[in-house]
Design an enzyme around this catalytic site. Sequence first.
Site, PDB file in Angstrom:
ATOM      1  N   GLY A 144      -8.612 -11.435 -13.476  1.00 43.66           N
ATOM      2  CA  GLY A 144      -7.192 -10.272 -12.847  1.00 43.66           C
ATOM      3  C   GLY A 144      -8.171  -9.275 -12.060  1.00 43.66           C
ATOM      4  N   ASP A 201     -15.785  -2.145 -26.219  1.00 40.03           N
ATOM      5  CA  ASP A 201     -14.737  -2.294 -26.889  1.00 40.03           C
ATOM      6  C   ASP A 201     -14.596  -0.756 -26.049  1.00 40.03           C
ATOM      7  OD1 ASP A 201     -12.171  -1.282 -27.628  1.00 40.03           O
ATOM      8  OD2 ASP A 201     -13.034  -2.152 -29.710  1.00 40.03           O
ATOM      9  N   ASN A 234     -12.038  -0.455 -14.159  1.00 41.28           N
ATOM     10  CA  ASN A 234     -10.766  -1.158 -14.653  1.00 41.28           C
ATOM     11  C   ASN A 234     -10.357  -1.708 -15.543  1.00 41.28           C
ATOM     12  OD1 ASN A 234      -8.959  -3.189 -12.915  1.00 41.28           O
ATOM     13  ND2 ASN A 234     -10.471  -4.447 -14.102  1.00 41.28           N
ATOM     14  N   TYR A 240       1.548   5.062 -20.793  1.00 45.29           N
ATOM     15  CA  TYR A 240       1.233   4.489 -19.655  1.00 45.29           C
ATOM     16  C   TYR A 240       0.576   4.884 -18.583  1.00 45.29           C
ATOM     17  CZ  TYR A 240      -0.903   0.653 -16.207  1.00 45.29           C
ATOM     18  OH  TYR A 240      -1.869  -0.171 -15.097  1.00 45.29           O
ATOM     19  N   ILE A 247       0.800  -6.624  -9.548  1.00 47.31           N
ATOM     20  CA  ILE A 247       0.073  -8.133  -8.832  1.00 47.31           C
ATOM     21  C   ILE A 247       0.488  -8.567  -9.822  1.00 47.31           C
ATOM     22  CG2 ILE A 247      -2.009  -8.026  -8.290  1.00 47.31           C
ATOM     23  CD1 ILE A 247      -0.920  -6.036  -6.674  1.00 47.31           C
ATOM     24  N   THR A 302      -1.270 -11.046 -11.793  1.00 48.22           N
ATOM     25  CA  THR A 302      -1.959 -11.690 -12.281  1.00 48.22           C
ATOM     26  C   THR A 302      -1.808 -12.496 -13.846  1.00 48.22           C
ATOM     27  OG1 THR A 302      -1.661 -10.101 -14.214  1.00 48.22           O
ATOM     28  CG2 THR A 302      -3.842  -8.796 -11.830  1.00 48.22           C
TER      29      THR A 302
END
Length: 252
Positions: free
Chosen positions: A16, A64, A91, A156, A189, A191
């Site tokens: 991505g 992780d 990111n 989110y 986007i 992706t």
Amino acid sequence: MPDAAKLALVTGASRGIGLEAAFALASRGFALFLAAEGTAEELAAAEAGCLARGAPAVAHGLFDLAEPGAAEAMVAAALDRFGRIDLLLNNAGIRCRKAFGTYTREDFARVVAVNLEAAFFASQAVLPAMRAQGAGRIIHVASQMGSVAAEENALYGLTKAALIHLTRNMAFELAREGIQVNSISPGPIATQFNLDTWGRQPGKLDTMVGRVPVGRMGEAREVAEAILFLATAEGGFIQGHDLVVDGGYIIH
């Protein structure tokens, strides 16, 4: 690694936006430390792609970032390999789409850990190196959902709004030390993850495109170009800015 090469640490680098950003930085002569929680094969392919685009050196590691201490360990690994970090690109991110009222504490803890805590503590961890260098740049990848509301995006959006505020506060505190801090807020986007997710919901892709004034989804490379601008622009007068790359999504 040539003495003139700058080192970029990129999280979520296996696919991505992160992968495209790594390729863009490689094409401009950055050495790279690629971090992701994907697979070793994905990161090896990303490393090969960066080298093919002219990166003078590349290393990678699986982390992780939901785990306590992983962000600091990632920064330490990059410094151990290259001895410096000129750009930290935070990111890595995950989503958890649920109606408000149905989130669990486990949902909350993991999304906050990856989307916010990892960026927070990775940024703190690079400060000694950037201060010793006398300069550095930190870019957080936020989201247009940090500025607008949408269904099933409370958690989110919360983390991305916090990331935008973190950008401003870090910029305010670190500007006089030569450390430039900005964020990027991508809109819809195309992706593979987004296409797969939205494709499972009848009409969702058409709905998303209908909300974008330019009439199409964005491409990961277009976000990468914006990241490259903030990573390479001369001077440090762009400070604490959230650069929205969303085709006009949030202007209506």
